[in-house]
Motif scaffolding. Structure first.
Motif, mmCIF file in Angstrom:
data_model
loop_
_atom_site.group_PDB
_atom_site.id
_atom_site.type_symbol
_atom_site.label_atom_id
_atom_site.label_comp_id
_atom_site.label_asym_id
_atom_site.label_seq_id
_atom_site.Cartn_x
_atom_site.Cartn_y
_atom_site.Cartn_z
ATOM 1 N N UNK A 31 11.567 66.441 -15.959
ATOM 2 C CA UNK A 31 11.893 67.143 -17.204
ATOM 3 C C UNK A 31 10.895 66.797 -18.300
ATOM 4 N N UNK A 32 10.500 65.531 -18.375
ATOM 5 C CA UNK A 32 9.561 65.110 -19.408
ATOM 6 C C UNK A 32 8.147 65.607 -19.124
ATOM 7 N N UNK A 33 7.754 65.639 -17.849
ATOM 8 C CA UNK A 33 6.434 66.146 -17.476
ATOM 9 C C UNK A 33 6.320 67.635 -17.763
ATOM 10 N N UNK A 34 7.374 68.390 -17.462
ATOM 11 C CA UNK A 34 7.357 69.836 -17.681
ATOM 12 C C UNK A 34 7.269 70.204 -19.158
ATOM 13 N N UNK A 35 7.689 69.278 -20.016
ATOM 14 C CA UNK A 35 7.595 69.546 -21.460
ATOM 15 C C UNK A 35 6.152 69.786 -21.882
ATOM 16 N N UNK A 36 5.194 69.210 -21.143
ATOM 17 C CA UNK A 36 3.775 69.432 -21.443
ATOM 18 C C UNK A 36 3.388 70.894 -21.285
ATOM 19 N N UNK A 37 4.162 71.620 -20.493
ATOM 20 C CA UNK A 37 3.863 73.035 -20.220
ATOM 21 C C UNK A 37 4.934 73.950 -20.807
ATOM 22 N N UNK A 38 5.766 73.398 -21.687
ATOM 23 C CA UNK A 38 6.842 74.160 -22.330
ATOM 24 C C UNK A 38 7.787 74.781 -21.308
ATOM 25 N N UNK A 39 8.077 74.027 -20.252
ATOM 26 C CA UNK A 39 8.993 74.462 -19.198
ATOM 27 C C UNK A 39 10.181 73.513 -19.188
ATOM 28 N N UNK A 40 11.378 74.044 -19.007
ATOM 29 C CA UNK A 40 12.570 73.201 -18.933
ATOM 30 C C UNK A 40 13.244 73.357 -17.573
ATOM 31 N N UNK A 41 14.104 72.407 -17.250
ATOM 32 C CA UNK A 41 14.986 72.536 -16.099
ATOM 33 C C UNK A 41 16.223 73.281 -16.567
ATOM 34 N N UNK A 42 16.655 74.271 -15.815
ATOM 35 C CA UNK A 42 17.698 75.168 -16.296
ATOM 36 C C UNK A 42 19.016 74.997 -15.540
ATOM 37 N N UNK A 43 20.105 75.272 -16.251
ATOM 38 C CA UNK A 43 21.434 75.238 -15.638
ATOM 39 C C UNK A 43 21.449 76.147 -14.412
ATOM 40 N N UNK A 44 22.035 75.667 -13.334
ATOM 41 C CA UNK A 44 22.107 76.430 -12.096
ATOM 42 C C UNK A 44 20.966 76.164 -11.143
ATOM 43 N N UNK A 45 19.910 75.511 -11.629
ATOM 44 C CA UNK A 45 18.763 75.260 -10.764
ATOM 45 C C UNK A 45 19.039 74.124 -9.779
ATOM 46 N N UNK A 46 18.371 74.202 -8.624
ATOM 47 C CA UNK A 46 18.367 73.148 -7.627
ATOM 48 C C UNK A 46 17.142 72.281 -7.874
ATOM 49 N N UNK A 47 17.355 70.989 -8.028
ATOM 50 C CA UNK A 47 16.246 70.065 -8.254
ATOM 51 C C UNK A 47 16.204 69.056 -7.112
ATOM 52 N N UNK A 48 15.072 68.962 -6.450
ATOM 53 C CA UNK A 48 14.870 67.991 -5.380
ATOM 54 C C UNK A 48 14.055 66.829 -5.943
ATOM 55 N N UNK A 49 14.617 65.605 -5.949
ATOM 56 C CA UNK A 49 13.982 64.491 -6.651
ATOM 57 C C UNK A 49 13.012 63.650 -5.832
#
Length: 261
Positions: free
Chosen positions: A212-230
């Protein structure tokens, strides 16, 4: 790197995926290629997929284990995007011919109920924003020849993503310690690897906070409903025609995928 070169390399990777014909490592041909350049290639790849009608359904984190980081000489993870055609239900049968040189690895997937936008996201924020966890297998497949990859290669190649095999969601988050949750990976009924949630940056939620913090560099967020593989809980294993792979996570459940010729 010039925009036209970024676009040309994006086109190369798209064609390699479509024709199942890998390309020579980008890192070998373009020693000046930076990680930032590689993420630009990945994001252009995503845009091209969206233009074709695909939908982003989540994200994945890779290189979360120290062993993988040391192998590639890096000190941080990488990430990729998950698209709708990549998601596969547990118990499905895939054709080995649809891949170049696939491997699979076991992960604890997260399904979000709230958006997460960096910077300053913590693992507690991740847990609070999670609706459910799921047993998962990620099938990775490099469009780079013979898996001869450096960090810039796998980043440009969307984190070497191919499929995400997802089991039954588990909603009672307070009943599982994700750090100590054990995993057993079986190939054709034989144990090939074991691991625990702590393999993903000490706790899977730490890996998602990093993302989530890395994606902030590209103005991208993790969104409700998304599948995240860690990230994987053990080393990836090779896949051959006829193989069946199962990952068992104790109380969380299990997930299985089979490959025909």
């Amino acid at each position: 790197m010039q925009k036209q070169v970024i676009s040309r390399l994006t086109e190369e990777l798209l064609e390699a995926e479509e024709k199942l014909t890998p390309v020579e490592p980008l890192s070998k041909r373009f020693p000046e290629l930076s990680v930032k350049d590689s993420y630009e290639i990945q994001l252009e790849w995503v845009e091209r997929k969206l233009e074709e009608g695909r939908v982003v359904i989540g994200k994945k984190v890779g290189l979360t284990s120290k062993a993988m980081q040391n192998m590639l000489g890096v000190d941080e993870p990488d990430y990729g995007h998950l698209l709708d055609h990549m998601k596969v239900d547990s118990g499905s049968v895939l054709s080995r011919k649809d891949f170049i040189k696939p491997k699979t690895e076991a992960e604890i997937g997260f399904i979000l109920k709230e958006d997460l936008r960096g910077p300053n996201v913590t693992y507690v924020d991740v847990l609070m924003a999670t609706e459910a966890i799921v047993p998962a297998l990620e099938i990775i497949d490099s469009r780079i020849e013979d898996w001869k990859i450096q960090l810039v290669d796998t980043v440009a190649d969307n984190g070497s993503s191919a499929r995400a095999v997802v089991g039954k969601p588990f909603y009672e988050m307070d009943q599982i310690d994700l750090r100590t949750l054990s995993m057993t990976l079986l190939k054709n009924g034989e144990v090939t690897a074991t691991g625990a949630g702590a393999a993903a940056l000490g706790h899977p939620a730490h890996a998602i906070a990093w993302l989530a913090n890395k994606l902030a560099d590209y103005n991208i967020s993790l969104k409700a409903g998304e599948l995240i593989l860690p990230g994987a809980l053990s080393a990836a294993i090779d896949i051959d025609p006829g193989d069946e792979v199962t990952a068992s996570f104790g109380k969380l459940g299990s997930v299985t995928i089979s490959f025909r010729d």
